[in-house]
Design a protein around this motif. Structure first.
Motif, short mmCIF file in Angstrom:
data_model
loop_
_atom_site.label_atom_id
_atom_site.label_comp_id
_atom_site.label_asym_id
_atom_site.label_seq_id
_atom_site.Cartn_x
_atom_site.Cartn_y
_atom_site.Cartn_z
N THR A 80 -16.12 63.46 -16.58
CA THR A 80 -16.80 62.39 -16.09
C THR A 80 -16.77 62.68 -14.72
OG1 THR A 80 -16.58 61.14 -18.04
CG2 THR A 80 -17.12 60.02 -15.96
N ASP A 81 -15.38 63.33 -14.05
CA ASP A 81 -15.02 63.54 -12.77
C ASP A 81 -16.08 64.35 -12.15
OD1 ASP A 81 -12.80 61.71 -12.80
OD2 ASP A 81 -11.29 63.74 -12.77
N LEU A 82 -16.30 65.36 -13.14
CA LEU A 82 -17.16 66.76 -12.65
C LEU A 82 -18.54 66.10 -12.55
CD1 LEU A 82 -17.81 69.60 -12.08
CD2 LEU A 82 -18.05 69.83 -14.54
N GLU A 83 -19.00 65.19 -13.48
CA GLU A 83 -20.40 64.72 -13.11
C GLU A 83 -20.64 63.99 -12.10
OE1 GLU A 83 -23.72 62.04 -15.99
OE2 GLU A 83 -21.69 62.64 -16.81
N ALA A 84 -19.42 63.01 -11.74
CA ALA A 84 -19.61 62.15 -10.67
C ALA A 84 -19.51 63.03 -9.41
CB ALA A 84 -18.38 60.98 -10.74
N PHE A 85 -18.87 64.02 -9.18
CA PHE A 85 -18.80 64.93 -8.22
C PHE A 85 -20.11 65.43 -7.82
CE2 PHE A 85 -18.04 69.20 -6.27
CZ PHE A 85 -17.27 68.70 -5.18
N ILE A 86 -20.61 65.81 -8.83
CA ILE A 86 -21.85 66.65 -8.49
C ILE A 86 -22.85 65.63 -7.96
CG2 ILE A 86 -23.89 67.87 -9.72
CD1 ILE A 86 -21.45 69.26 -11.48
N HIS A 87 -22.89 64.45 -8.68
CA HIS A 87 -24.06 63.44 -8.26
C HIS A 87 -23.62 63.08 -6.64
CE1 HIS A 87 -26.14 63.15 -11.76
NE2 HIS A 87 -25.34 62.62 -12.50
N ALA A 88 -22.29 62.94 -6.59
CA ALA A 88 -22.05 62.57 -4.98
C ALA A 88 -22.02 63.70 -3.99
CB ALA A 88 -20.39 61.95 -5.13
N LYS A 89 -21.84 64.96 -4.42
CA LYS A 89 -21.64 65.87 -3.25
C LYS A 89 -22.75 67.03 -3.26
CE LYS A 89 -19.47 65.62 -0.41
NZ LYS A 89 -19.82 64.99 0.93
N VAL A 90 -23.33 67.15 -4.59
CA VAL A 90 -24.46 68.38 -4.66
C VAL A 90 -25.60 67.98 -4.77
CG1 VAL A 90 -24.79 70.43 -6.07
CG2 VAL A 90 -22.48 69.57 -5.91
N GLY A 91 -25.94 67.08 -5.70
CA GLY A 91 -27.50 66.74 -5.93
C GLY A 91 -28.27 67.41 -6.66
N THR A 92 -28.52 68.41 -6.20
CA THR A 92 -29.46 69.52 -6.90
C THR A 92 -28.56 70.20 -8.14
OG1 THR A 92 -30.56 70.23 -4.94
CG2 THR A 92 -30.50 71.90 -6.70
N PRO A 93 -28.95 70.21 -9.42
CA PRO A 93 -28.38 70.89 -10.36
C PRO A 93 -27.95 72.11 -9.93
CG PRO A 93 -30.19 69.64 -11.19
CD PRO A 93 -30.34 69.54 -9.66
N PRO A 94 -26.60 72.43 -10.03
CA PRO A 94 -26.05 73.59 -9.57
C PRO A 94 -25.80 74.71 -10.74
CG PRO A 94 -24.23 72.10 -10.01
CD PRO A 94 -25.72 71.30 -10.20
N LEU A 95 -25.58 75.85 -10.47
CA LEU A 95 -24.94 76.71 -11.33
C LEU A 95 -23.32 76.35 -11.54
CD1 LEU A 95 -25.17 80.57 -11.99
CD2 LEU A 95 -22.76 79.44 -11.66
N ILE A 96 -22.85 75.86 -12.58
CA ILE A 96 -21.43 75.55 -12.72
C ILE A 96 -20.64 76.72 -13.25
CG2 ILE A 96 -19.79 74.01 -13.84
CD1 ILE A 96 -21.84 71.97 -14.02
N LEU A 97 -19.76 77.19 -12.68
CA LEU A 97 -18.75 78.05 -13.22
C LEU A 97 -17.40 77.64 -13.56
CD1 LEU A 97 -18.05 81.89 -11.80
CD2 LEU A 97 -16.18 80.31 -12.48
N GLY A 98 -16.90 77.72 -14.89
CA GLY A 98 -15.79 77.16 -15.27
C GLY A 98 -14.78 78.10 -15.81
#
Length: 268
Positions: A80-98
């Motif tokens: 949920t942190d990751l989802e909230a972070f992407i919505h707050a700081k990225v916007g565009t769906p990124p490539l996520i590398l984990g």
């Protein structure tokens, strides 16, 4: 080297710290492993920034993100942190590398929210889970490094470790930043490595996925790969020769060459 710009954002009700490496093109978000603060991935962020913007997050309880006994360190909270972070700081769906634990977090987040990501790169994800084999990197070894760091003996412990060697500058950073990792977060991560079903998340993450595995260390077995490919016939798998679990540190030239191939394959 581009060392990135550090910043904080409040997302999912906690302080999240990240490093941003500004570039052109679609963004990349990196989620590191169980005792890897964002700063240990800054060389990867700098490489991505040659062609695109990259953000490397400190997972809760690591680096400069919020930590403490009041936090839930479980997989769902981190996702949920990751989802909230992407919505707050990225916007565009990124490539996520984990990487490692970060791969489990990314897979869970995207399985729950398919529109969150353009695509996934899962790097040596722990494949342990209910009824499965034990994660091969012992909890006692990981905790031993953290406790040595708290005593001021991180460098000595890393030098004595049986783990594969890192380049000295990265090893020095690792020794310096190990004390930023909350032991409670490590316990929770290992519990979820064995109590949560990564394969269900892999099947549910309906975006293009590339899997990068280490030849050594035994985190992802050949049998694991075959099971993943049955679940996801579109999965692209690469096993990097001569490296272990921390391949991004052990042989960055080889790792970055594979990342370049992933970007081409995902048309990203």
């Amino acid at each position: 080297m581009n060392n990135g710009t550090g910043a904080h954002v409040r997302a999912n009700g906690i302080r999240q710290h990240y490093l941003q490496f500004s570039g052109e093109g679609r963004p990349v978000v990196i989620v590191p492993g169980v005792i890897s603060p964002a700063i240990l991935w800054r060389h990867v962020g700098a490489w991505f920034a040659e062609t695109r913007t990259c953000l490397v997050v400190d997972v809760r309880g690591r680096g400069l993100s919020e930590g403490g006994a009041h936090l839930d360190y479980g997989l769902d909270a981190c996702a949920t942190d990751l989802e909230a972070f992407i919505h707050a700081k990225v916007g565009t769906p990124p490539l996520i590398l984990g990487h490692s634990m970060g791969a489990r977090i990314a897979a869970r987040a995207v399985a729950r929210a398919p529109d969150l990501a353009h695509s996934l790169v899962l790097v040596d994800p722990p494949t342990s889970g209910p009824g499965r084999r034990v994660y091969p990197i012992p909890l006692a070894r990981t905790l031993g490094l953290l406790r040595a760091a708290l005593r001021g003996e991180a460098w000595e412990a890393l030098q004595a470790s049986k783990a594969r060697p890192w380049p000295e500058p990265l090893q020095q950073l690792r020794a310096e930043w190990l004390t930023s990792c909350d032991e409670r977060a490590v316990h929770a991560a290992y519990e979820d490595f064995h109590g949560q079903d990564f394969f269900a998340d892999l099947a549910g993450a309906r975006v293009p996925i590339s899997l990068i595995c280490a030849e050594e260390g035994g985190v992802v077995s050949d049998a694991d790969v075959e099971e993943m490919k049955r679940l996801r016939p579109d999965l692209h798998v690469t096993r990097l020769a001569g490296v272990g679990h921390q391949m991004q540190a052990e042989n960055f030239a080889q790792f970055s060459a594979e990342l370049a191939a992933v970007l081409r394959r995902h048309c990203y």
